[in-house]
Design a protein around this motif. Sequence first.
Motif, PDB file in Angstrom:
ATOM      1  N   GLY A  60     139.458  36.032 -42.961  1.00  0.00           N
ATOM      2  CA  GLY A  60     140.514  34.860 -43.042  1.00  0.00           C
ATOM      3  C   GLY A  60     140.421  33.680 -43.850  1.00  0.00           C
ATOM      4  O   GLY A  60     141.115  33.200 -44.343  1.00  0.00           O
ATOM      5  N   ILE A  61     139.146  33.354 -44.098  1.00  0.00           N
ATOM      6  CA  ILE A  61     138.723  32.156 -45.105  1.00  0.00           C
ATOM      7  C   ILE A  61     138.968  32.733 -46.380  1.00  0.00           C
ATOM      8  O   ILE A  61     139.630  31.841 -47.186  1.00  0.00           O
ATOM      9  N   ASP A  62     138.448  34.068 -46.673  1.00  0.00           N
ATOM     10  CA  ASP A  62     138.971  34.367 -48.206  1.00  0.00           C
ATOM     11  C   ASP A  62     140.432  34.391 -48.191  1.00  0.00           C
ATOM     12  O   ASP A  62     141.126  33.934 -49.628  1.00  0.00           O
ATOM     13  N   MET A  63     140.925  34.906 -47.303  1.00  0.00           N
ATOM     14  CA  MET A  63     142.725  34.731 -47.349  1.00  0.00           C
ATOM     15  C   MET A  63     143.064  33.308 -47.755  1.00  0.00           C
ATOM     16  O   MET A  63     144.134  33.120 -48.153  1.00  0.00           O
ATOM     17  N   MET A  64     142.516  32.377 -46.939  1.00  0.00           N
ATOM     18  CA  MET A  64     142.854  30.960 -46.989  1.00  0.00           C
ATOM     19  C   MET A  64     142.711  30.493 -48.205  1.00  0.00           C
ATOM     20  O   MET A  64     143.788  29.687 -49.055  1.00  0.00           O
ATOM     21  N   PHE A 102     149.153  38.152 -34.396  1.00  0.00           N
ATOM     22  CA  PHE A 102     148.368  37.547 -33.855  1.00  0.00           C
ATOM     23  C   PHE A 102     147.688  37.750 -32.645  1.00  0.00           C
ATOM     24  O   PHE A 102     148.266  38.114 -31.572  1.00  0.00           O
ATOM     25  N   ASN A 103     146.287  37.292 -32.197  1.00  0.00           N
ATOM     26  CA  ASN A 103     145.762  37.472 -31.138  1.00  0.00           C
ATOM     27  C   ASN A 103     146.469  36.204 -30.271  1.00  0.00           C
ATOM     28  O   ASN A 103     146.428  35.229 -30.593  1.00  0.00           O
ATOM     29  N   THR A 104     147.035  36.575 -29.227  1.00  0.00           N
ATOM     30  CA  THR A 104     147.984  35.609 -28.536  1.00  0.00           C
ATOM     31  C   THR A 104     147.062  34.503 -28.070  1.00  0.00           C
ATOM     32  O   THR A 104     147.540  33.418 -28.076  1.00  0.00           O
ATOM     33  N   ASP A 105     145.977  34.806 -27.407  1.00  0.00           N
ATOM     34  CA  ASP A 105     145.061  33.685 -26.713  1.00  0.00           C
ATOM     35  C   ASP A 105     144.913  32.825 -27.836  1.00  0.00           C
ATOM     36  O   ASP A 105     145.027  31.625 -27.645  1.00  0.00           O
ATOM     37  N   LYS A 106     144.122  33.113 -28.856  1.00  0.00           N
ATOM     38  CA  LYS A 106     143.944  32.323 -30.147  1.00  0.00           C
ATOM     39  C   LYS A 106     145.181  31.639 -30.631  1.00  0.00           C
ATOM     40  O   LYS A 106     145.006  30.371 -30.890  1.00  0.00           O
ATOM     41  N   LEU A 107     146.120  32.260 -30.805  1.00  0.00           N
ATOM     42  CA  LEU A 107     147.422  31.372 -31.262  1.00  0.00           C
ATOM     43  C   LEU A 107     147.795  30.261 -30.182  1.00  0.00           C
ATOM     44  O   LEU A 107     148.003  29.224 -30.684  1.00  0.00           O
ATOM     45  N   VAL A 165     145.329  27.312 -30.449  1.00  0.00           N
ATOM     46  CA  VAL A 165     145.382  26.522 -31.547  1.00  0.00           C
ATOM     47  C   VAL A 165     146.761  25.678 -31.686  1.00  0.00           C
ATOM     48  O   VAL A 165     147.145  25.176 -32.723  1.00  0.00           O
ATOM     49  N   GLY A 166     147.721  25.795 -30.714  1.00  0.00           N
ATOM     50  CA  GLY A 166     148.868  24.978 -30.560  1.00  0.00           C
ATOM     51  C   GLY A 166     150.086  25.783 -30.861  1.00  0.00           C
ATOM     52  O   GLY A 166     151.272  25.480 -30.785  1.00  0.00           O
ATOM     53  N   GLY A 167     150.062  27.188 -31.073  1.00  0.00           N
ATOM     54  CA  GLY A 167     151.387  27.971 -31.136  1.00  0.00           C
ATOM     55  C   GLY A 167     151.806  28.132 -32.487  1.00  0.00           C
ATOM     56  O   GLY A 167     151.054  27.697 -33.506  1.00  0.00           O
ATOM     57  N   TYR A 168     152.947  28.559 -32.753  1.00  0.00           N
ATOM     58  CA  TYR A 168     153.656  28.494 -34.036  1.00  0.00           C
ATOM     59  C   TYR A 168     153.959  26.895 -34.505  1.00  0.00           C
ATOM     60  O   TYR A 168     154.346  26.126 -33.557  1.00  0.00           O
ATOM     61  N   ASP A 169     154.020  26.807 -35.680  1.00  0.00           N
ATOM     62  CA  ASP A 169     154.418  25.816 -36.598  1.00  0.00           C
ATOM     63  C   ASP A 169     155.591  25.570 -37.395  1.00  0.00           C
ATOM     64  O   ASP A 169     155.782  26.835 -37.886  1.00  0.00           O
ATOM     65  N   SER A 170     156.021  24.455 -38.032  1.00  0.00           N
ATOM     66  CA  SER A 170     157.176  24.411 -38.781  1.00  0.00           C
ATOM     67  C   SER A 170     156.834  25.049 -40.216  1.00  0.00           C
ATOM     68  O   SER A 170     157.829  25.391 -40.990  1.00  0.00           O
ATOM     69  N   ILE A 171     155.719  25.281 -40.590  1.00  0.00           N
ATOM     70  CA  ILE A 171     155.393  25.749 -41.764  1.00  0.00           C
ATOM     71  C   ILE A 171     155.134  27.222 -41.875  1.00  0.00           C
ATOM     72  O   ILE A 171     154.650  27.941 -42.672  1.00  0.00           O
ATOM     73  N   ASP A 188     154.055  31.011 -41.994  1.00  0.00           N
ATOM     74  CA  ASP A 188     152.684  31.599 -42.575  1.00  0.00           C
ATOM     75  C   ASP A 188     151.774  30.787 -42.695  1.00  0.00           C
ATOM     76  O   ASP A 188     150.482  30.871 -42.455  1.00  0.00           O
ATOM     77  N   THR A 189     152.190  29.940 -43.458  1.00  0.00           N
ATOM     78  CA  THR A 189     151.059  28.696 -43.997  1.00  0.00           C
ATOM     79  C   THR A 189     150.259  28.138 -42.848  1.00  0.00           C
ATOM     80  O   THR A 189     148.971  28.222 -43.009  1.00  0.00           O
ATOM     81  N   GLY A 190     150.891  27.575 -41.840  1.00  0.00           N
ATOM     82  CA  GLY A 190     150.187  26.837 -40.821  1.00  0.00           C
ATOM     83  C   GLY A 190     149.513  27.902 -40.105  1.00  0.00           C
ATOM     84  O   GLY A 190     148.293  27.856 -39.755  1.00  0.00           O
ATOM     85  N   GLN A 191     150.065  29.303 -39.808  1.00  0.00           N
ATOM     86  CA  GLN A 191     149.301  30.234 -39.071  1.00  0.00           C
ATOM     87  C   GLN A 191     148.124  30.718 -39.991  1.00  0.00           C
ATOM     88  O   GLN A 191     146.757  30.865 -39.291  1.00  0.00           O
ATOM     89  N   ILE A 192     148.082  30.690 -41.028  1.00  0.00           N
ATOM     90  CA  ILE A 192     146.908  31.245 -42.084  1.00  0.00           C
ATOM     91  C   ILE A 192     145.805  30.170 -41.989  1.00  0.00           C
ATOM     92  O   ILE A 192     144.580  30.554 -41.782  1.00  0.00           O
ATOM     93  N   LEU A 193     146.319  28.846 -42.161  1.00  0.00           N
ATOM     94  CA  LEU A 193     145.269  27.847 -42.133  1.00  0.00           C
ATOM     95  C   LEU A 193     144.798  27.754 -40.628  1.00  0.00           C
ATOM     96  O   LEU A 193     143.435  27.289 -40.591  1.00  0.00           O
ATOM     97  N   ARG A 194     145.484  27.863 -39.655  1.00  0.00           N
ATOM     98  CA  ARG A 194     144.808  27.542 -38.215  1.00  0.00           C
ATOM     99  C   ARG A 194     144.382  28.540 -37.682  1.00  0.00           C
ATOM    100  O   ARG A 194     143.538  28.464 -36.608  1.00  0.00           O
TER     101      ARG A 194
END
Length: 270
Positions: free
Chosen positions: A195-199, A218-223, A226-232, A234-240
């Motif tokens: 995931g770091i290489d992807m980022m 996504f792994n639901t628990d992990k999502l 870290v705050g759930g979905y955000d306004s950006i 894919d970008t936000g989900q990749i980074l978080r």
Amino acid sequence: MERLSERTRNCKYFATQKAIEYLKSIEYTIESHADYNFDSNIPIFTILICVFDRIEYFKKACESALNQTYENVEIILCNQQGTEEVSTHCQEIFKNNRNVKLINTKGMKFIKSEDFSDHPVHNLWNAGLFCSEGDFIHAQSDDDLLSENFAECIVKLFNNNKNCIAAGGAIRSIDGDGNDTHRNYQLPETEYISGIDMMIGFIEDNPIYNSPGAFLTFNTDKLINVGGYDSIWDTGQILRVAVLGDVGCDKKATFSFRHHENNSHIQMRE
């Protein structure tokens, strides 16, 4: 039905708490079949569909979700109380399928927002995420399609690698009529990538794995944690999220992203 699952209520992460607080400003109800129990012996795969006013696309999206070869699938429809035809179809799907939950909002929530951080779409996704029962969750729009083996292939990716935090399939672009537009998207060369290489690839504009939007499960628990979905999106989900582990890709599974003039991501960009 309760708006928040126990795991959501127990999450103290500040971004998750902020998302929960914002949802309190959106009037919505959740319908479920209280006596339906998912198989606890295998992972539950959640498909969350955010519903706009596109009835023909929506019918096809529902069919692709309902026709999954994997049996332990939870489907959550988030209906924004659009046209009567769309709302009626949502009720029919809910009534005839006991693995379906239905979120109904009061009034249309997909509207332009001056405060982009509180754009309604990702908050509606969070409404579904926070009441879901799934071990893994895939959120999509009502005009996108999944291959019948999608859930089955994605669950295997998670099961075969305990460090897998997110997963997806091959990306296919289709037009309004369902025809292939032959657009090319970058897919990983291996079954799992860091995931770091992807980022890093994403930041350097040299993506290892990409799509127009909402292509990862996504792994639901992990999502949630870290705050759930955000306004950006894919970008936000990749980074978080993706950076917390590995990202899997099974090219036998296909996510078909529909390109047409009423794409939700086009409206958001505007």
